[in-house]
Scaffold this motif. Structure first.
Motif, PDB file in Angstrom:
ATOM      1  N   VAL A  46       0.995  -1.070  -0.050  1.00 56.59           N
ATOM      2  CA  VAL A  46       0.158   0.040  -0.098  1.00 56.59           C
ATOM      3  C   VAL A  46       0.879   1.161  -0.004  1.00 56.59           C
ATOM      4  O   VAL A  46       1.720   1.233   0.586  1.00 56.59           O
ATOM      5  N   ASN A  50      -3.218   4.822   0.911  1.00 57.76           N
ATOM      6  CA  ASN A  50      -4.066   3.840   1.142  1.00 57.76           C
ATOM      7  C   ASN A  50      -4.583   3.248  -0.095  1.00 57.76           C
ATOM      8  O   ASN A  50      -5.710   2.537  -0.193  1.00 57.76           O
ATOM      9  N   CYS A  51      -4.076   3.237  -1.340  1.00 59.05           N
ATOM     10  CA  CYS A  51      -4.375   2.416  -2.444  1.00 59.05           C
ATOM     11  C   CYS A  51      -3.126   1.441  -2.735  1.00 59.05           C
ATOM     12  O   CYS A  51      -1.948   1.717  -2.543  1.00 59.05           O
ATOM     13  N   ARG A  57      -5.371   7.642  -6.357  1.00 61.38           N
ATOM     14  CA  ARG A  57      -6.539   7.955  -5.386  1.00 61.38           C
ATOM     15  C   ARG A  57      -7.247   9.254  -5.614  1.00 61.38           C
ATOM     16  O   ARG A  57      -6.536  10.269  -5.978  1.00 61.38           O
ATOM     17  N   VAL A 180     -10.624   2.433  -1.153  1.00 66.98           N
ATOM     18  CA  VAL A 180      -9.345   2.835  -0.538  1.00 66.98           C
ATOM     19  C   VAL A 180      -9.327   1.678   0.592  1.00 66.98           C
ATOM     20  O   VAL A 180     -10.226   1.309   1.358  1.00 66.98           O
ATOM     21  N   THR A 182      -8.419   0.019   3.948  1.00 67.24           N
ATOM     22  CA  THR A 182      -8.520   0.528   5.346  1.00 67.24           C
ATOM     23  C   THR A 182      -7.694  -0.499   6.331  1.00 67.24           C
ATOM     24  O   THR A 182      -7.683  -1.722   5.855  1.00 67.24           O
ATOM     25  N   HIS A 183      -6.903   0.127   7.180  1.00 71.49           N
ATOM     26  CA  HIS A 183      -6.283  -0.833   8.181  1.00 71.49           C
ATOM     27  C   HIS A 183      -6.818  -0.815   9.381  1.00 71.49           C
ATOM     28  O   HIS A 183      -7.087   0.362  10.000  1.00 71.49           O
TER      29      HIS A 183
END
Length: 185
Positions: A46, A50-51, A57, A180, A182-183
């Protein structure tokens, strides 16, 4: 029975038990992962936006241009493998963004690219491949689009960013879209 035959049988039985044990262990790990919601997604590279690596993005989505021309159904399969869909467009900003990605990546002879809109089930009842609402369109109405006489897949024209209907069997480059990443920490 010779000692050699007995040893061979012993080794064969032992290997079978080891293979069974290994398969059982792998199956157990897979089942454990399903029940604990553990997946291999955390291994995806990543970027700071966040892509996935190589994607760009805009707002809550990531986009990637795919220059290899394909029919729309094949393009959707490629995007599915990459974790997304052929792009759906929901605003004039997003339409301009997709056109810019196309301009940056296209070959000189590429005049259009697939977007994920189609009316293959019912004439003039357009649907996005990702199932999202059709809340924006940019058909080239001056040229009579959407054209009822043309098969039901929609492309974005390179020269003006407006949408045209084309036979779904036409080969065009395309853009994939995904959410996107997410963590969870």
């Amino acid at each position: 029975m010779s000692v050699r035959l007995i040893v061979c049988l012993f080794i064969a039985v032992r290997k079978c038990k080891m293979a069974f044990t290994l398969r059982s262990f792998l199956l157990l790990c897979a089942i454990y992962g399903l029940f604990t919601n553990v997946s291999s997604d955390h291994k995806t590279q990543v970027k700071d936006n966040n892509c996935p690596k190589g994607w760009t993005r805009l707002d809550c989505h990531c986009y990637i241009y795919q220059p290899d021309a394909r029919m729309l159904a094949d393009a959707e399969s490629v995007c599915n493998i990459l974790g997304g869909n052929v792009v759906s467009i929901h605003s004039s900003l997003e339409n301009a963004f997709v056109l810019e990605l196309f301009e940056e990546g296209r070959d000189e002879d590429d005049s259009a690219l697939w977007i994920g809109l189609h009316d293959t089930f019912n004439e003039n009842e357009f649907l996005w491949l990702d199932g999202s609402d059709v809340d924006f369109t940019a058909f080239d109405e001056d040229s009579g689009e959407p054209d009822d006489s043309t098969s039901g897949c929609v492309s974005l024209a390179q020269d003006d960013g407006e949408w045209d209907t084309d036979p779904c069997s036409t080969d065009y480059p395309f853009i994939c879209i995904t959410e996107v990443l997410t963590h969870s920490h």
